[in-house]
Design a protein around this motif. Structure first.
Motif, short mmCIF file in Angstrom:
data_model
loop_
_atom_site.label_atom_id
_atom_site.label_comp_id
_atom_site.label_asym_id
_atom_site.label_seq_id
_atom_site.Cartn_x
_atom_site.Cartn_y
_atom_site.Cartn_z
N ARG A 84 9.77 31.50 -15.32
CA ARG A 84 8.64 30.57 -15.35
C ARG A 84 8.97 29.31 -14.56
O ARG A 84 10.10 28.83 -14.54
CB ARG A 84 8.29 30.19 -16.79
CG ARG A 84 7.77 31.34 -17.64
CD ARG A 84 7.48 30.87 -19.05
NE ARG A 84 8.70 30.45 -19.74
CZ ARG A 84 8.80 29.35 -20.49
NH1 ARG A 84 7.74 28.56 -20.65
NH2 ARG A 84 9.93 29.04 -21.08
N PHE A 85 7.93 28.79 -13.90
CA PHE A 85 8.01 27.49 -13.24
C PHE A 85 7.28 26.45 -14.09
O PHE A 85 6.40 26.79 -14.89
CB PHE A 85 7.35 27.53 -11.85
CG PHE A 85 8.08 28.36 -10.83
CD1 PHE A 85 9.19 27.85 -10.16
CD2 PHE A 85 7.65 29.65 -10.54
CE1 PHE A 85 9.85 28.61 -9.21
CE2 PHE A 85 8.32 30.41 -9.59
CZ PHE A 85 9.43 29.89 -8.93
N ARG A 86 7.63 25.20 -13.87
CA ARG A 86 6.85 24.10 -14.44
C ARG A 86 6.45 23.19 -13.28
O ARG A 86 7.30 22.75 -12.50
CB ARG A 86 7.65 23.32 -15.47
CG ARG A 86 6.86 22.16 -16.11
CD ARG A 86 7.63 21.55 -17.26
NE ARG A 86 7.76 22.50 -18.37
CZ ARG A 86 8.53 22.30 -19.43
NH1 ARG A 86 9.27 21.19 -19.51
NH2 ARG A 86 8.60 23.20 -20.37
N VAL A 87 5.15 22.94 -13.19
CA VAL A 87 4.61 22.09 -12.13
C VAL A 87 4.00 20.86 -12.78
O VAL A 87 3.14 20.97 -13.66
CB VAL A 87 3.53 22.84 -11.30
CG1 VAL A 87 2.99 21.94 -10.21
CG2 VAL A 87 4.11 24.13 -10.71
N ASN A 88 4.44 19.69 -12.33
CA ASN A 88 3.96 18.43 -12.89
C ASN A 88 3.35 17.59 -11.78
O ASN A 88 4.00 17.33 -10.76
CB ASN A 88 5.11 17.66 -13.55
CG ASN A 88 4.63 16.37 -14.19
OD1 ASN A 88 3.71 16.39 -15.00
ND2 ASN A 88 5.24 15.25 -13.80
N TRP A 119 9.81 22.70 -11.05
CA TRP A 119 11.09 23.14 -11.59
C TRP A 119 11.04 24.64 -11.90
O TRP A 119 9.98 25.17 -12.24
CB TRP A 119 11.43 22.40 -12.88
CG TRP A 119 11.54 20.91 -12.75
CD1 TRP A 119 12.58 20.18 -12.26
CD2 TRP A 119 10.54 19.96 -13.15
NE1 TRP A 119 12.30 18.83 -12.32
CE2 TRP A 119 11.05 18.66 -12.86
CE3 TRP A 119 9.26 20.06 -13.72
CZ2 TRP A 119 10.35 17.49 -13.12
CZ3 TRP A 119 8.54 18.90 -13.97
CH2 TRP A 119 9.09 17.64 -13.68
N LEU A 120 12.17 25.28 -11.82
CA LEU A 120 12.34 26.64 -12.32
C LEU A 120 13.05 26.53 -13.67
O LEU A 120 14.11 25.90 -13.77
CB LEU A 120 13.17 27.48 -11.35
CG LEU A 120 13.49 28.91 -11.81
CD1 LEU A 120 12.21 29.73 -11.98
CD2 LEU A 120 14.44 29.60 -10.81
N TYR A 177 3.84 29.18 -7.65
CA TYR A 177 4.52 28.39 -8.69
C TYR A 177 3.68 28.35 -9.96
O TYR A 177 4.18 28.55 -11.07
CB TYR A 177 4.76 26.97 -8.19
CG TYR A 177 5.79 26.84 -7.10
CD1 TYR A 177 6.99 27.53 -7.17
CD2 TYR A 177 5.56 26.03 -5.98
CE1 TYR A 177 7.94 27.42 -6.17
CE2 TYR A 177 6.51 25.90 -4.99
CZ TYR A 177 7.70 26.60 -5.08
OH TYR A 177 8.64 26.49 -4.09
N VAL A 178 2.39 28.09 -9.82
CA VAL A 178 1.51 27.98 -10.99
C VAL A 178 1.40 29.33 -11.71
O VAL A 178 1.36 29.38 -12.95
CB VAL A 178 0.12 27.48 -10.55
CG1 VAL A 178 -0.86 27.52 -11.73
CG2 VAL A 178 0.21 26.07 -9.99
N GLY A 179 1.39 30.42 -10.94
CA GLY A 179 1.24 31.75 -11.53
C GLY A 179 2.54 32.43 -11.88
O GLY A 179 2.54 33.60 -12.29
#
Length: 202
Positions: free
Chosen positions: A46-50, A59-60, A92-94
Motif C-alpha cells: 500500500r501507498f499513502r498519498v498526502n 510513501w510506501l 499510487y492512489v490505487g
C-alpha cells in the motif's frame, strides 16, 4: 575470467537463454523503531498519498515482521502535483502491485530510505537443459529483476558443477566472483576444459 582466444569463435553460436527472476518480493533489512527487529515487508502493498496544497508526499508502507508496526518509505516529498504523470499518481492512489514492486526495487529509493533487500529464497533461475554437445556452448543470462548474485554461484547452480570444474570449463568477460544484477554471457567448454576438434577447426 576472460575469454582465452575463444570470443571470436563464440560470435556464431546461438546462445542458450537463462533467466533470473523473482518468485516474490524480498523482505527489507530495515531497523524497527519500536522493537529490536531488523526486518520488514511491504505486506499487502500500500501507498499513502498526502496532499498539502499543490504539493504531494508519497510513501510506501512497510510492516515490521516482529511487532507489525507500520513504517513509511519516502517515495516523493513535497513534489508539485503537476510534476507527477496522471497514470503514475493513479498507480499510487490505487496501490498498483507492479508499482509497489518497482518502488521497492528502486536502488535510489533504497539508498534514500537506508534499507537493503534480502533476496534469499526470493528468486529462481530458469535454465534450459544444457545439451551434451557441441562444445563450446554460449549461455546468455538475463535478469528480469535486479537480484544481486555472483555469476560463479549462479553458473555452478545452473550447471550442477563444482567450483573446480567451473574454473576449468567457464570463460566470461565479467568477473565471476563479483556480485552483479545485470545480464551477462559466458562460454561453456567441453568436460575436458577444451574445445572439440570440430570446434577448434572452425
Amino acid at each position: 575470467m576472460p575469454f582465452a582466444g575463444t570470443q571470436e569463435d563464440a560470435h556464431h553460436l546461438i546462445p542458450l537463454p537463462w533467466v533470473v527472476r523473482r518468485t516474490r518480493l524480498p523482505p527489507l533489512a530495515l531497523r524497527c523503531v519500536a522493537c529490536p527487529s531488523g526486518r520488514a515487508t511491504v505486506g499487502r502493498g500500500r501507498f499513502r498519498v498526502n496532499a498539502n496544497g499543490k504539493r504531494l508526499d508519497v510513501w510506501l508502507l512497510v510492516n515490521c515482521v516482529s511487532c507489525d508496526r507500520t513504517g513509511k518509505l519516502t517515495v516523493h516529498e513535497r513534489v508539485p502535483v503537476r510534476a507527477l504523470p496522471a497514470g503514475l499518481l493513479a498507480g499510487y492512489v490505487g496501490d498498483s502491485p507492479p508499482l509497489v514492486a518497482d518502488t521497492l526495487l528502486d536502488p535510489l529509493i533504497a539508498r534514500r530510505n537506508r534499507y537493503a533487500l534480502d533476496w534469499d529464497g526470493c528468486w529462481e533461475l530458469r535454465a534450459h537443459p544444457v545439451p551434451a554437445h557441441p562444445w563450446p556452448l554460449r549461455i546468455a543470462v538475463a535478469f528480469d529483476d535486479p537480484v544481486p548474485l555472483r555469476p560463479e554461484r549462479l553458473i555452478a547452480q545452473g550447471l550442477g558443477i563444482s567450483r573446480a570444474e567451473l574454473a576449468r570449463r567457464v570463460k566470461s568477460d565479467v568477473p565471476l566472483r563479483r556480485t552483479r544484477t545485470r545480464s551477462f554471457s559466458f562460454l561453456l567448454l567441453g568436460p575436458g576444459g577444451g574445445r572439440t576438434e570440430q570446434a577448434a577447426a572452425r
